[in-house]
Design a protein around this motif. Structure first.
Motif, PDB file in Angstrom:
ATOM      1  N   LEU A   1       0.812  -1.220   0.000  1.00 12.78           N
ATOM      2  CA  LEU A   1       0.000   0.000   0.000  1.00 12.78           C
ATOM      3  C   LEU A   1       0.846   1.271   0.000  1.00 12.78           C
ATOM      4  CD1 LEU A   1      -2.964   0.864  -0.084  1.00 12.78           C
ATOM      5  CD2 LEU A   1      -2.915   0.997   2.417  1.00 12.78           C
ATOM      6  N   PRO A   2       1.877   1.383   0.840  1.00 10.84           N
ATOM      7  CA  PRO A   2       2.726   2.576   0.744  1.00 10.84           C
ATOM      8  C   PRO A   2       3.337   2.770  -0.642  1.00 10.84           C
ATOM      9  CG  PRO A   2       3.136   1.443   2.807  1.00 10.84           C
ATOM     10  CD  PRO A   2       2.238   0.544   1.999  1.00 10.84           C
ATOM     11  N   LYS A   3       3.759   1.664  -1.281  1.00 13.33           N
ATOM     12  CA  LYS A   3       4.326   1.783  -2.630  1.00 13.33           C
ATOM     13  C   LYS A   3       3.293   2.341  -3.597  1.00 13.33           C
ATOM     14  CE  LYS A   3       7.841  -1.861  -2.381  1.00 13.33           C
ATOM     15  NZ  LYS A   3       8.296  -3.168  -2.917  1.00 13.33           N
ATOM     16  N   GLU A   4       2.067   1.840  -3.508  1.00 10.04           N
ATOM     17  CA  GLU A   4       1.012   2.305  -4.408  1.00 10.04           C
ATOM     18  C   GLU A   4       0.717   3.779  -4.191  1.00 10.04           C
ATOM     19  OE1 GLU A   4      -0.203   0.737  -6.816  1.00 10.04           O
ATOM     20  OE2 GLU A   4       0.006  -1.395  -6.434  1.00 10.04           O
TER      21      GLU A   4
ATOM     22  N   LEU B   1      -6.758  -3.414  -3.131  1.00  9.49           N
ATOM     23  CA  LEU B   1      -5.901  -3.416  -4.309  1.00  9.49           C
ATOM     24  C   LEU B   1      -6.219  -4.522  -5.305  1.00  9.49           C
ATOM     25  CD1 LEU B   1      -2.509  -2.578  -2.575  1.00  9.49           C
ATOM     26  CD2 LEU B   1      -4.095  -1.012  -3.710  1.00  9.49           C
ATOM     27  N   MET B   2      -6.365  -5.766  -4.857  1.00 11.98           N
ATOM     28  CA  MET B   2      -6.594  -6.824  -5.829  1.00 11.98           C
ATOM     29  C   MET B   2      -7.175  -8.076  -5.198  1.00 11.98           C
ATOM     30  SD  MET B   2      -2.902  -8.482  -6.740  1.00 11.98           S
ATOM     31  CE  MET B   2      -2.349  -6.974  -7.514  1.00 11.98           C
TER      32      MET B   2
ATOM     33  N   PHE C   1      -8.405  -9.433 -10.420  1.00 11.36           N
ATOM     34  CA  PHE C   1      -9.344  -8.318 -10.511  1.00 11.36           C
ATOM     35  C   PHE C   1      -8.733  -7.204  -9.667  1.00 11.36           C
ATOM     36  CE2 PHE C   1     -13.336  -6.097  -9.178  1.00 11.36           C
ATOM     37  CZ  PHE C   1     -13.808  -5.780 -10.439  1.00 11.36           C
ATOM     38  N   GLN C   2      -8.239  -6.164 -10.340  1.00  9.92           N
ATOM     39  CA  GLN C   2      -7.373  -5.186  -9.687  1.00  9.92           C
ATOM     40  C   GLN C   2      -8.000  -3.802  -9.573  1.00  9.92           C
ATOM     41  OE1 GLN C   2      -3.898  -6.803 -12.433  1.00  9.92           O
ATOM     42  NE2 GLN C   2      -3.207  -5.136 -11.131  1.00  9.92           N
ATOM     43  N   ASN C   3      -7.532  -3.107  -8.538  1.00  6.67           N
ATOM     44  CA  ASN C   3      -7.842  -1.697  -8.348  1.00  6.67           C
ATOM     45  C   ASN C   3      -6.531  -0.926  -8.312  1.00  6.67           C
ATOM     46  OD1 ASN C   3      -9.603   0.480  -7.854  1.00  6.67           O
ATOM     47  ND2 ASN C   3      -9.294   0.341  -5.646  1.00  6.67           N
TER      48      ASN C   3
END
Length: 223
Positions: A14-17, A56-57, A119-121
């Motif tokens: 999450l921090p990377k995103e 995220l996915m 299935f990604q966000n």
């Protein structure tokens, strides 16, 4: 109230995103001066026993098998770092066989045989590499990536997708995504294993939560 991520996890996905530094001091400073954005949330259900949100996915197929070996459903993670995932992927790949069934995207049904579908966000695969450069977290749609077929090179194909487009055979988008399969298959959400099922229902809930990110342009979010 806004959700954010701080770089103290296994992979810090999450921090990377969110474009947050791996340096805790720099991360804290960026978040203190950060901005709140709206973000879509994914939902997954087996249609019977659970309905779970994810950020995220969601993955169905060989990566669900891997996650289930690294961490049992409902239990805390006991094996840290990236290597356990690669180790289990190498072990599983020779024996894993493709899954047959049908998928439905926004009401349109098609037959499919695959080793993995996400299935990604997001754009990245668990913090390891970018597989969907068109992934946006506030566009009211999910990015769907299929790895079709059945082969002993399953693991190689999955790993190759982190660096090349070779492994992904279909790239789709939609708000609602269902799978009806010929056998129960393992699944995972944001790295957490789920129970096996032969039916999955996934959807995007548009702009469902507030998230706190650094005050800079982030490709994951539309302006």
């Amino acid at each position: 109230v806004a959700l954010t991520g701080f770089p103290k996890g296994t992979v810090n996905v999450l921090p990377k995103e969110f474009g947050i530094s791996n340096n805790p001091i720099k991360a804290a400073d960026a978040l203190v001066h950060g901005v709140v954005r709206r973000m879509d949330v994914g939902m997954i259900s087996d249609g019977i026993s659970y309905r779970r949100p994810f950020l995220l996915m969601a993955g169905v197929g060989i990566d669900g098998e891997v996650m289930g070996r690294v961490q049992k459903p409902g239990e805390a993670k006991t094996r840290q770092g990236k290597w356990p995932y690669f180790e289990e992927l190498i072990k599983i790949s020779p024996s894993f066989r493709g899954v047959s069934g049908e998928y439905t995207i926004d009401g349109v049904k098609r037959a499919i045989k695959f080793i993995q579908v996400w299935f990604q966000n997001t754009q990245n695969l668990g913090g390891y590499g970018t597989i969907r450069e068109d992934g946006i977290s506030n566009d009211k749609e999910g990015e769907i990536s299929f790895f079709e077929g059945e082969t002993i090179l399953n693991g190689v194909r999955i790993l190759s997708a982190l660096y090349t487009p070779w492994g992904i055979s279909q790239k789709l988008q939609g708000q609602d995504f269902w799978l009806d399969l010929d056998r129960p298959v393992a699944a995972e959400i944001d790295g957490e294993p789920l129970k096996r099922s032969d039916h999955f229902e996934m959807e995007v809930v548009p702009e469902a939560i507030n998230v706190l990110t650094p005050d800079k342009e982030i490709v994951l979010f539309e302006a």
